[in-house]
Design a protein around this motif. Structure first.
Motif, PDB file in Angstrom:
ATOM      1  N   THR A  21       0.846  -1.197   0.000  1.00 37.53           N
ATOM      2  CA  THR A  21       0.000   0.000   0.000  1.00 37.53           C
ATOM      3  C   THR A  21       0.878   1.243   0.000  1.00 37.53           C
ATOM      4  N   ASP A  22       0.317   2.318  -0.543  1.00 33.16           N
ATOM      5  CA  ASP A  22       0.994   3.618  -0.625  1.00 33.16           C
ATOM      6  C   ASP A  22       2.381   3.485  -1.252  1.00 33.16           C
ATOM      7  N   VAL A  23       2.390   2.994  -2.486  1.00 35.15           N
ATOM      8  CA  VAL A  23       3.637   2.780  -3.236  1.00 35.15           C
ATOM      9  C   VAL A  23       3.967   4.061  -3.999  1.00 35.15           C
ATOM     10  N   VAL A  24       5.081   4.678  -3.664  1.00 36.43           N
ATOM     11  CA  VAL A  24       5.494   5.938  -4.289  1.00 36.43           C
ATOM     12  C   VAL A  24       5.911   5.684  -5.734  1.00 36.43           C
ATOM     13  N   TYR A  25       5.311   6.449  -6.677  1.00 39.80           N
ATOM     14  CA  TYR A  25       5.686   6.307  -8.079  1.00 39.80           C
ATOM     15  C   TYR A  25       6.151   7.613  -8.707  1.00 39.80           C
ATOM     16  N   THR A  26       5.848   8.754  -8.097  1.00 41.40           N
ATOM     17  CA  THR A  26       6.327  10.047  -8.585  1.00 41.40           C
ATOM     18  C   THR A  26       6.676  10.926  -7.400  1.00 41.40           C
ATOM     19  N   ILE A  27       7.816  11.592  -7.515  1.00 43.17           N
ATOM     20  CA  ILE A  27       8.237  12.544  -6.482  1.00 43.17           C
ATOM     21  C   ILE A  27       8.269  13.931  -7.098  1.00 43.17           C
ATOM     22  N   HIS A  28       7.618  14.872  -6.430  1.00 42.17           N
ATOM     23  CA  HIS A  28       7.639  16.271  -6.837  1.00 42.17           C
ATOM     24  C   HIS A  28       8.819  16.921  -6.109  1.00 42.17           C
ATOM     25  N   SER A  47       9.672  10.429 -12.030  1.00 40.83           N
ATOM     26  CA  SER A  47       9.008   9.130 -11.961  1.00 40.83           C
ATOM     27  C   SER A  47       9.957   8.089 -11.408  1.00 40.83           C
ATOM     28  N   LEU A  48       9.405   7.148 -10.663  1.00 40.71           N
ATOM     29  CA  LEU A  48      10.180   6.040 -10.112  1.00 40.71           C
ATOM     30  C   LEU A  48       9.735   4.740 -10.752  1.00 40.71           C
ATOM     31  N   ASN A  49      10.649   3.820 -10.916  1.00 46.71           N
ATOM     32  CA  ASN A  49      10.334   2.501 -11.436  1.00 46.71           C
ATOM     33  C   ASN A  49       9.784   1.655 -10.286  1.00 46.71           C
ATOM     34  N   THR A  50       8.559   1.203 -10.430  1.00 47.31           N
ATOM     35  CA  THR A  50       7.925   0.395  -9.379  1.00 47.31           C
ATOM     36  C   THR A  50       7.703  -1.045  -9.833  1.00 47.31           C
ATOM     37  N   ASP A  51       8.439  -1.470 -10.853  1.00 46.56           N
ATOM     38  CA  ASP A  51       8.270  -2.833 -11.363  1.00 46.56           C
ATOM     39  C   ASP A  51       8.689  -3.887 -10.346  1.00 46.56           C
ATOM     40  N   ASN A  52       9.753  -3.625  -9.606  1.00 46.21           N
ATOM     41  CA  ASN A  52      10.257  -4.597  -8.636  1.00 46.21           C
ATOM     42  C   ASN A  52      10.127  -3.994  -7.235  1.00 46.21           C
TER      43      ASN A  52
END
Length: 105
Positions: A21-28, A47-52
């Motif tokens: 839950t609450d998986v960070v995928y973009t940081i401002h 953007s962050l890679n959330t594949d793994n």
């Protein structure tokens, strides 16, 4: 000497992704460069890679330093250096302008 302040406190998250839950995928981010009382800012998103998500850390255990580290890592050293160099050049122009506007009377 210029000082850089990275603010990466605003993030976009997936409410759920897989079992997390609450998986960070973009940081401002907001980076301020300051020198001799002058400052300028660069803002953007990364953007962050959330594949793994192996080794996933719960959101409530993350710190601002984690977000700064992730942002810089995702950008790469070349982009971080470019942002900071551009800020320093902009501050230097505020300190010693190359041009100005003059109104005649």
């Amino acid at each position: 000497m210029i000082t850089y302040n990275w603010n990466c406190k605003t993030v976009d998250v997936y409410t759920t992704k897989g079992e997390n839950t609450d998986v960070v995928y973009t940081i401002h981010y907001r980076v301020e460069g300051s020198k001799d009382g002058f400052s300028t800012t660069n803002i953007g998103t990364q953007s962050l890679n959330t594949d793994n998500l192996e080794g996933f850390t719960s959101f409530d255990e993350l710190t601002h330093e984690d977000f700064i580290s992730w942002t810089k890592s995702a950008m790469g050293l070349e982009r971080v250096t470019e942002i900071e160099s551009n800020l320093e050049a902009a501050v230097d122009l505020l300190i010693t302008p190359e041009s100005k506007t003059i109104t005649i009377e």
